[in-house]
Write a protein that holds these residues in place. Structure first.
Motif, PDB file in Angstrom:
ATOM      1  N   ASN A 113      76.308  65.053  66.005  1.00 38.80           N
ATOM      2  CA  ASN A 113      76.097  63.765  65.244  1.00 38.80           C
ATOM      3  C   ASN A 113      76.291  63.707  63.810  1.00 38.80           C
ATOM      4  O   ASN A 113      75.473  62.890  63.103  1.00 38.80           O
ATOM      5  CB  ASN A 113      74.854  62.995  65.759  1.00 38.80           C
ATOM      6  CG  ASN A 113      74.811  62.879  67.322  1.00 38.80           C
ATOM      7  OD1 ASN A 113      75.924  62.393  67.846  1.00 38.80           O
ATOM      8  ND2 ASN A 113      73.551  62.882  67.949  1.00 38.80           N
ATOM      9  N   TYR A 114      76.754  64.712  63.254  1.00 44.22           N
ATOM     10  CA  TYR A 114      77.044  64.836  61.859  1.00 44.22           C
ATOM     11  C   TYR A 114      78.455  64.869  61.411  1.00 44.22           C
ATOM     12  O   TYR A 114      79.356  65.406  62.056  1.00 44.22           O
ATOM     13  CB  TYR A 114      76.371  66.342  61.295  1.00 44.22           C
ATOM     14  CG  TYR A 114      74.951  66.358  61.211  1.00 44.22           C
ATOM     15  CD1 TYR A 114      74.081  65.999  59.766  1.00 44.22           C
ATOM     16  CD2 TYR A 114      73.966  66.477  62.309  1.00 44.22           C
ATOM     17  CE1 TYR A 114      72.930  65.792  59.731  1.00 44.22           C
ATOM     18  CE2 TYR A 114      72.643  66.538  61.833  1.00 44.22           C
ATOM     19  CZ  TYR A 114      72.204  66.463  60.549  1.00 44.22           C
ATOM     20  OH  TYR A 114      70.754  66.420  60.603  1.00 44.22           O
ATOM     21  N   SER A 141      76.560  65.270  57.029  1.00 46.11           N
ATOM     22  CA  SER A 141      75.886  63.991  56.576  1.00 46.11           C
ATOM     23  C   SER A 141      75.604  63.167  57.923  1.00 46.11           C
ATOM     24  O   SER A 141      76.354  63.162  59.148  1.00 46.11           O
ATOM     25  CB  SER A 141      76.637  62.924  55.701  1.00 46.11           C
ATOM     26  OG  SER A 141      78.088  62.805  56.291  1.00 46.11           O
ATOM     27  N   ALA A 142      74.596  62.577  57.889  1.00 49.23           N
ATOM     28  CA  ALA A 142      74.199  61.870  59.034  1.00 49.23           C
ATOM     29  C   ALA A 142      73.154  60.594  58.735  1.00 49.23           C
ATOM     30  O   ALA A 142      72.459  60.691  57.774  1.00 49.23           O
ATOM     31  CB  ALA A 142      73.485  62.587  60.146  1.00 49.23           C
ATOM     32  N   ARG A 143      73.435  59.356  59.292  1.00 48.72           N
ATOM     33  CA  ARG A 143      72.694  58.076  59.015  1.00 48.72           C
ATOM     34  C   ARG A 143      71.209  58.416  59.335  1.00 48.72           C
ATOM     35  O   ARG A 143      70.400  57.786  58.702  1.00 48.72           O
ATOM     36  CB  ARG A 143      73.254  56.878  59.790  1.00 48.72           C
ATOM     37  CG  ARG A 143      72.626  55.705  59.590  1.00 48.72           C
ATOM     38  CD  ARG A 143      72.751  55.033  58.095  1.00 48.72           C
ATOM     39  NE  ARG A 143      73.934  54.873  57.914  1.00 48.72           N
ATOM     40  CZ  ARG A 143      74.354  54.474  56.578  1.00 48.72           C
ATOM     41  NH1 ARG A 143      73.423  54.494  55.455  1.00 48.72           N
ATOM     42  NH2 ARG A 143      75.707  54.298  56.107  1.00 48.72           N
ATOM     43  N   GLN A 156      66.356  70.414  62.418  1.00 49.37           N
ATOM     44  CA  GLN A 156      67.694  70.297  62.666  1.00 49.37           C
ATOM     45  C   GLN A 156      68.451  71.784  62.268  1.00 49.37           C
ATOM     46  O   GLN A 156      68.115  72.409  61.632  1.00 49.37           O
ATOM     47  CB  GLN A 156      68.266  69.333  61.410  1.00 49.37           C
ATOM     48  CG  GLN A 156      67.685  68.017  61.557  1.00 49.37           C
ATOM     49  CD  GLN A 156      68.114  66.964  62.814  1.00 49.37           C
ATOM     50  OE1 GLN A 156      69.248  66.947  63.202  1.00 49.37           O
ATOM     51  NE2 GLN A 156      67.163  66.630  63.886  1.00 49.37           N
ATOM     52  N   THR A 157      69.481  71.970  63.184  1.00 43.58           N
ATOM     53  CA  THR A 157      70.052  73.160  63.278  1.00 43.58           C
ATOM     54  C   THR A 157      71.814  73.108  62.969  1.00 43.58           C
ATOM     55  O   THR A 157      72.227  72.258  63.868  1.00 43.58           O
ATOM     56  CB  THR A 157      69.855  74.051  64.223  1.00 43.58           C
ATOM     57  OG1 THR A 157      68.610  74.219  64.408  1.00 43.58           O
ATOM     58  CG2 THR A 157      70.807  75.454  64.058  1.00 43.58           C
ATOM     59  N   LEU A 158      72.426  73.582  61.978  1.00 48.43           N
ATOM     60  CA  LEU A 158      73.809  73.107  61.868  1.00 48.43           C
ATOM     61  C   LEU A 158      74.575  74.664  61.815  1.00 48.43           C
ATOM     62  O   LEU A 158      73.439  75.698  61.453  1.00 48.43           O
ATOM     63  CB  LEU A 158      74.105  72.720  60.333  1.00 48.43           C
ATOM     64  CG  LEU A 158      73.344  71.164  60.355  1.00 48.43           C
ATOM     65  CD1 LEU A 158      73.867  70.546  59.034  1.00 48.43           C
ATOM     66  CD2 LEU A 158      73.697  70.255  61.445  1.00 48.43           C
ATOM     67  N   TYR A 159      75.551  74.704  62.113  1.00 47.02           N
ATOM     68  CA  TYR A 159      76.359  76.181  62.151  1.00 47.02           C
ATOM     69  C   TYR A 159      77.580  76.099  61.400  1.00 47.02           C
ATOM     70  O   TYR A 159      78.426  75.008  61.745  1.00 47.02           O
ATOM     71  CB  TYR A 159      76.580  76.496  63.655  1.00 47.02           C
ATOM     72  CG  TYR A 159      75.178  77.164  64.459  1.00 47.02           C
ATOM     73  CD1 TYR A 159      75.018  78.574  64.292  1.00 47.02           C
ATOM     74  CD2 TYR A 159      74.674  76.322  65.223  1.00 47.02           C
ATOM     75  CE1 TYR A 159      73.812  78.913  64.924  1.00 47.02           C
ATOM     76  CE2 TYR A 159      73.790  76.538  65.881  1.00 47.02           C
ATOM     77  CZ  TYR A 159      73.154  77.934  65.852  1.00 47.02           C
ATOM     78  OH  TYR A 159      71.958  78.172  66.481  1.00 47.02           O
TER      79      TYR A 159
END
Length: 508
Positions: A83-84, A100-102, A108-111
């Motif tokens: 959802n980014y 980015s996300a509303r 949170q974890t991003l790769y």
């Protein structure tokens, strides 16, 4: 005659020189693998970004990604998030990934995942950088301490390179009172780099911070801080902890500048963990992948730029000169008699399907029966064209019968006999029969045996996988062969078999 010899020598030298130079350029400059079994490293890098999102606030995460204009080339780049939205922007000499996300809440974890290998192709852009900078303003005791350090640095240096090395050496001497004053008790690498930058600015030498990642497995990896300066021609890299000069080959530049690796708006406690994985893949395969991911297209104008089916055909065709060279050596140096030069090579190509042992049996059988038919037709006093037509038809029928019998007996190898060049077999039978009539059966048998031996040797050499790969990858090697063939064309000495024949004369 002397002018002709000179012309031939110049032509040979020219062909051999072109072949050697182009092949050397492909190997040493373009870095094309010499053997098909050669492997190269493929690195998979995972950067895991973790942070705590603030509830009911928009989230924007920014992280630097490696530039694509260095000694490594990206084969695949992916961004994994839930959802980014994702975008990649160029910021000066850096690339920056933005997630980015509303709305987001909790951990949170991003790769970010990157697959890369060393750059095979294309010239790197000519480096550019600043060659002058203004002095950093500093007052009081710090200015006096910096000037005190600067005096011996200037005295013991001769250019930008030695100046920076001497500055790093002086700043790393933590027992120096001037260094103690400037560090103010903070001896961390970033703070010592700040002092080095201060000293360099007094001499108007520009400096950049370079954050690198060491390509190594089975260890925890984090960005390492290096510094660099442009001397007007190239970037000079230095390790601020050891003074080591020159960026090691296993270092990947991730980003440059003073900003942190990751920044988060709408969150806190951001951290990045790196995981590296290394695997070895076929080098020429990686070279092809590299070619597809760069603008160099160095394989586009080689035989690898052809469609795959066409490549397979040319892998056979390009080995024909090797077979011809074998026949040339056997005939001109050793003295083996064959049915011409190209007939043994074409028979060698047929051996690719039947293999040597079974192919020799089939060749002997068909030729013997064909010679028998040719001898019978000779008594009918037929003209050459009708005679050849009858022999050709007989060869076709004989091949069909052999294939049928082989299939019934479970010898599937016999089915490939249909791939024998029927016209070549027909002409072989015709030429052997003429040789038989003109010079006797013994000489015809000797020529037939020499043809089989030459074809077998040519087949074995033409089907060496390493040699096939080398000639296909570096086709200019054939120019060297042409030079050797031209030199052989003027050979007037004894053949090896003639030395045995005239052995008695040598004794006398």
């Amino acid at each position: 005659m002397r002018a002709l010899n000179l012309h031939l020598k110049i032509l040979i030298v020219l062909l051999v020189s072109i072949g050697v130079l182009v092949t050397a350029y492909q190997i040493f400059v373009l870095g094309i693998p010499v053997t098909e079994d050669e492997t190269d490293d493929l690195w998979n890098i995972d950067a895991r970004v973790e942070f705590q999102a603030n509830p009911r606030e928009p989230v924007k995460v920014q992280m630097f990604a490696p530039p694509l204009n260095q000694n490594y080339v990206s084969l695949n780049e992916s961004f994994i998030s839930n959802n980014y939205g994702v975008s990649v922007n160029q910021v000066d000499s850096n690339r920056r990934v933005t997630w980015s996300a509303r709305r987001a809440s909790g951990k949170q974890t991003l790769y970010y995942r990157l697959a890369l290998t060393k750059r095979y192709t294309g010239d790197l852009p000519k480096p550019k950088g600043p060659v002058f900078r203004d002095s950093i303003p500093v007052e009081g005791a710090e200015k006096i301490a910096a000037e005190a350090l600067l005096a011996p640095i200037r005295e013991h240096s001769a250019d930008v390179e030695t100046f920076i090395g001497e500055a790093i050496k002086r700043v790393n001497n933590l027992n120096d009172d001037n260094v103690k004053l400037l560090t103010a008790g903070n001896t961390s690498t970033p703070n010592r780099v700040r002092i080095v930058e201060l000293l360099l600015s007094f001499a108007h030498v520009p400096m950049e911070r370079v954050h690198t990642l060491r390509l190594i497995t089975d260890q925890a990896v984090s960005p390492e801080l290096w510094i660099r300066s442009f001397n007007g021609d190239k970037w000079l890299y230095f390790n601020p902890d050891t003074g080591e000069q020159g960026l090691p080959a296993d270092r990947l530049i991730w980003w440059t500048g003073d900003e942190p690796l990751v920044s988060v708006d709408g969150g806190k406690q951001a951290q990045v963990n790196f995981t590296l994985n290394n695997s070895e893949l076929n080098a020429i395969g990686l070279a092809k992948m590299t070619d597809q991911n760069t603008d160099a297209d160095f394989l586009e104008y080689t035989l690898y730029g052809l469609p795959l089916e066409t490549q397979q055909t040319y892998q056979i065709m390009i080995m024909i000169p090797i077979g011809v060279l074998v026949i040339l050596i056997l005939r001109n140096l050793i003295g083996i008699q064959t049915l011409g030069t190209f007939t043994p090579v074409l028979i060698a190509l047929a051996f690719r399907e039947t293999q040597v042992g079974f192919g020799i049996i089939l060749f002997t059988l068909i030729t013997a029966l064909g010679l028998s038919l040719r001898s019978y037709l000779e008594h009918l006093k037929l003209q050459m064209l009708p005679r050849l037509s009858v022999v050709l038809t007989f060869v076709v029928v004989l091949i069909a019968i052999i294939s049928l019998l082989s299939h019934k007996l479970g010898l599937e190898r016999g089915l490939s006999v249909s791939l024998f060049p029927m016209v070549i077999l027909t002409m072989t039978i015709e030429r052997l029969s003429i040789t038989w009539e003109e010079r006797g059966g013994g000489h015809a048998f000797k020529v037939a045996l020499g043809t089989i031996v030459a074809a077998s040797l040519a087949h074995l050499l033409m089907n060496i996988p390493q040699l096939t790969y080398f000639i296909f990858t570096f086709p200019t090697v054939l120019l060297i062969l042409v030079g050797f063939m031209l030199a052989m064309g003027r050979y007037r000495g004894y053949r090896l078999t003639e030395l045995f024949r005239f052995k008695a004369f040598l004794k006398d």
